[in-house]
Scaffold this active site. Sequence first.
Site, short mmCIF file in Angstrom:
data_model
loop_
_atom_site.label_atom_id
_atom_site.label_comp_id
_atom_site.label_asym_id
_atom_site.label_seq_id
_atom_site.Cartn_x
_atom_site.Cartn_y
_atom_site.Cartn_z
N VAL A 199 0.86 -1.19 0.00
CA VAL A 199 0.00 0.00 0.00
C VAL A 199 0.90 1.24 0.00
CG1 VAL A 199 -1.81 1.29 1.20
CG2 VAL A 199 -1.78 -1.22 1.32
N HIS A 200 0.73 2.09 -0.99
CA HIS A 200 1.57 3.30 -1.01
C HIS A 200 0.85 4.54 -1.54
CE1 HIS A 200 1.93 2.51 -5.33
NE2 HIS A 200 2.34 3.75 -5.45
N ARG A 201 -0.28 4.39 -2.24
CA ARG A 201 -0.91 5.55 -2.86
C ARG A 201 -1.50 6.48 -1.81
NH1 ARG A 201 -1.22 5.68 -8.26
NH2 ARG A 201 -0.75 3.74 -9.37
N ALA A 202 -1.34 7.78 -2.05
CA ALA A 202 -1.81 8.78 -1.10
C ALA A 202 -3.31 8.65 -0.83
CB ALA A 202 -1.48 10.18 -1.62
N ASP A 275 -2.17 -1.65 -4.14
CA ASP A 275 -2.72 -0.49 -4.84
C ASP A 275 -1.71 0.04 -5.86
OD1 ASP A 275 -0.82 0.77 -3.28
OD2 ASP A 275 -2.23 2.03 -2.18
#
Length: 369
Positions: A199-202, A275
């Site tokens: 998970v990394h998306r803002a 994501d």
Amino acid sequence: MTVIGARPQFMKCAPVSRRLRGIAMETLVHTGQHYDDCMSGVFFRDLEIPEAKYNLGVGSGTHGYQTGEMLKGIENLLVAEKHDLVLVYGDTNSTLAGALAAAKLHIPVAHVEAGLRSFNRQMPEEINRVMTDHVSTFLFCPTDTAVQNLSREGINDGVYLTGDVMYDALVQNICLAEKRSDVLLRYGLKDKQYFLATVHRAENTDNVERLRGILCALMELVYSGRTIVFPLHPRTRKLVDGLDIQQLDRLILLPPVSYLDMLCLEKHAKVILTDSGGVQKEAFWLAVPCVTLRNETEWVETVKSGWNLLVGVRAPDIIKGAYQCETAVPLSAAPILGGDASGQIVAALTNSTFRSTVMLCATPSQAYR
């Protein structure tokens, strides 16, 4: 000049830069958007990318700050040195800064991974990719869908269907990863006995409810007997810890892993939950079922193939998708999104002498007017 600055761009530029060597003089500029060794240096070493001639050292900050500092630095370099073309990758702030700096100085821009659209303008990546496409002279598209997206926006000149450079990177490095990486041994993991999550998306990390929903789903999967391996960016780790979720240590929380380690983790996972656009594609190529933690994806081909489930971020939907993927009958991953993209891109650039009206692409790729 090649402008890169973030982890996904290091992977994308490696096969193209390798093909450019001996054919053209390339100045590599690192904006410093990702600066930790685990997010930058290790990728240069793993992928054998030459050290960047310039590192702008921009670091973290707001979108406006990052993009502005990059613009200033790249413009100064372009004014000081004469370049025929600026090559950018993907959809980060580094991508947009490189494209804008070049376009304002009337230097042609080549955009690798052009034409991708989520149709969600709340995503900063969507703004970056749309604006970059509209100032680019060369637009290298990984899929037919990307070509069609550009055509709907009135962009038809300078558009090439090349395939995906990340496929080139995977093909070149998967055997190396199996030989060099000891990540499974290091964390006591067995083939097809764990789920891998990223998970990394803002839109997910900066929204407490969305992040909580994802974590609750992962914890429920752990309670039901699944092993979850969860590499985390340091910033995301702080946000996760701040939610104070009970027994979070039952997840196997890892620091950011190298590219070779990540390939091994992906290849041997039972199911991937992510994501990340890049991880969606790598899961597809490695024939690992994928659950995408978003409401939309740019890689619609992976969904249409039945290999990728788009589930959003509600815990019940994530859990249902994970179980569905776990019990699905394995499919054969069709070679969509693949091909010798780096070869197509270099052939187009070197044969065109940077004239946007020339549409040369090596077989079997098709050039679009």
